[in-house]
Design a protein around this motif. Structure first.
Motif, PDB file in Angstrom:
ATOM      1  N   UNK A   1      52.786   5.969  48.273  1.00 12.45           N
ATOM      2  CA  UNK A   1      52.874   5.269  49.554  1.00 12.45           C
ATOM      3  C   UNK A   1      53.810   4.065  49.504  1.00 12.45           C
ATOM      4  N   UNK A   2      54.321   3.742  48.325  1.00 11.92           N
ATOM      5  CA  UNK A   2      55.090   2.506  48.152  1.00 11.92           C
ATOM      6  C   UNK A   2      56.578   2.743  47.931  1.00 11.92           C
ATOM      7  N   UNK A   3      57.071   3.904  48.338  1.00 15.09           N
ATOM      8  CA  UNK A   3      58.495   4.172  48.208  1.00 15.09           C
ATOM      9  C   UNK A   3      59.263   3.310  49.200  1.00 15.09           C
ATOM     10  N   UNK A   4      60.279   2.645  48.698  1.00  8.59           N
ATOM     11  CA  UNK A   4      61.099   1.785  49.557  1.00  8.59           C
ATOM     12  C   UNK A   4      61.806   2.627  50.608  1.00  8.59           C
ATOM     13  N   UNK A   5      61.630   2.264  51.872  1.00 10.07           N
ATOM     14  CA  UNK A   5      62.255   3.004  52.970  1.00 10.07           C
ATOM     15  C   UNK A   5      63.685   2.521  53.178  1.00 10.07           C
ATOM     16  N   UNK A   6      64.654   3.416  52.969  1.00 12.01           N
ATOM     17  CA  UNK A   6      66.052   3.089  53.217  1.00 12.01           C
ATOM     18  C   UNK A   6      66.788   4.377  53.545  1.00 12.01           C
ATOM     19  N   UNK A   7      67.942   4.238  54.171  1.00 12.87           N
ATOM     20  CA  UNK A   7      68.707   5.409  54.592  1.00 12.87           C
ATOM     21  C   UNK A   7      69.026   6.321  53.426  1.00 12.87           C
ATOM     22  N   UNK A   8      69.369   5.731  52.291  1.00  8.14           N
ATOM     23  CA  UNK A   8      69.782   6.520  51.129  1.00  8.14           C
ATOM     24  C   UNK A   8      68.634   6.792  50.167  1.00  8.14           C
ATOM     25  N   UNK A   9      67.416   6.382  50.531  1.00  7.61           N
ATOM     26  CA  UNK A   9      66.267   6.629  49.676  1.00  7.61           C
ATOM     27  C   UNK A   9      66.175   5.643  48.525  1.00  7.61           C
ATOM     28  N   UNK A  10      65.098   5.759  47.768  1.00  3.32           N
ATOM     29  CA  UNK A  10      64.891   4.918  46.593  1.00  3.32           C
ATOM     30  C   UNK A  10      65.334   5.684  45.348  1.00  3.32           C
TER      31      UNK A  10
END
Length: 313
Positions: A224-233
């Protein structure tokens, strides 16, 4: 999804659409342009557009598939990396208006468009494009994927006088999603989503570019703690094995942009042999055309539902 969501969106004008002036003589023809206009409020501003515009160019493949679903023809599209299910737009009868990142301004000027539809990849070009015609930004808000999807297609319905068709399509999609979410709840398995790009991988979780799998379709996230960003973590395969998800969803960026597909060889490596997903054959290579290039359209959202539903069989 209950239909009051649709009605609420329209009543609160969350898409910022209001009818403009009526056509001359009080008559309108949905198959031809008229003096009637629609004012669209979108992420980058407000744009007045002819209702039922004729010279339409589209940079967003999700909006292109929505127009295709509605039987609305367009004049120009970026013909590089067109999804396979929209391959008819490679035809010479459609003008090639550049790439997703680099519009061909000369070709667009020659078209003299009545409407230019863009999304996030062209946002930086907005000021230049609006010199050539009315521009509407219909991108997806990944943190509110389904709401923004509904708003976008409702906007299309208002512009092209196709409100009834849009409401019918949304009702059908609501039912499909509800069925999938119920199935996911009974299935009770956790998933991880990764994007494979050459020899690198990145992870996506809730509220992310591909977070619709968790947020709307109801598949629990293993992390549940994956950093949300356009290119992913950025992650490693050690991370994947440590998480050890029941289901692993893979999107192959290389295949999406026309390069050789290598995701299977990258993902199914010796380090992954101990994972439940590989041992149970629960690694699913999602259609990159739909997930990477054209999400947010009526056709692509339905295909997303079908793919995730198939993974739960």
């Amino acid at each position: 999804m209950k239909r009051f969501i649709y009605i609420l969106i329209v009543l609160t004008i969350s898409v910022g659409i209001v009818a403009g002036c009526t056509s001359e003589g009080g008559e309108s023809n949905e198959n031809s342009s008229s003096s009637q206009t629609v004012l669209v409020t979108h992420e980058l501003g407000e744009t007045e557009v002819k209702q039922n515009p004729e010279n339409v160019i589209v940079f967003d493949f999700g909006m292109l598939d929505t127009l295709d679903y509605l039987g609305i023809d367009v004049v120009g599209v970026p013909q590089q990396n067109i999804p396979d299910y929209l391959e008819q737009y490679h035809d010479d009868k459609y003008k090639n208006i550049g790439s997703l990142k680099e519009p061909d301004y000369e070709t667009i000027a020659n078209i003299d468009p009545d409407l230019i539809i863009i999304s996030g990849r062209q946002a930086d070009q907005y000021d230049e494009l609006k010199k050539l015609g009315p521009v509407v930004h219909l991108g997806i808000d990944f943190e509110n994927y389904y709401d923004s999807f509904q708003e976008n297609v409702i906007t299309i319905g208002e512009i092209f006088d196709k409100e009834a068709e849009i409401e019918e399509a949304l009702s059908s999609i609501d039912e499909q999603i509800n069925n999938l979410a119920n199935q996911a709840e009974e299935f009770d398995k956790e998933a991880l989503i990764i994007l494979a790009n050459d020899d690198k991988i990145s992870a996506y979780g809730p509220n992310s570019r591909f977070g619709i799998i968790h947020d709307l379709f109801g598949i629990p996230a293993i992390d549940e703690n994956i950093e949300a960003s356009t290119h992913g973590m950025n992650v490693s395969f050690e991370y994947v094995t440590e998480m050890d998800p029941d289901l692993l969803y893979v999107i192959d960026r290389s295949a999406a942009i026309g390069e050789e597909s290598a995701a299977k060889n990258i993902v199914e490596n010796p380090l992954m042999n101990s994972t439940k997903a590989l041992q149970n054959e629960d690694i699913y290579y999602l259609n990159p055309d739909v997930w990477y290039l054209s999400g947010g359209g009526i056709l692509s959202v339905q295909e997303m539902v079908k793919e995730i539903k198939a993974s739960l069989q």
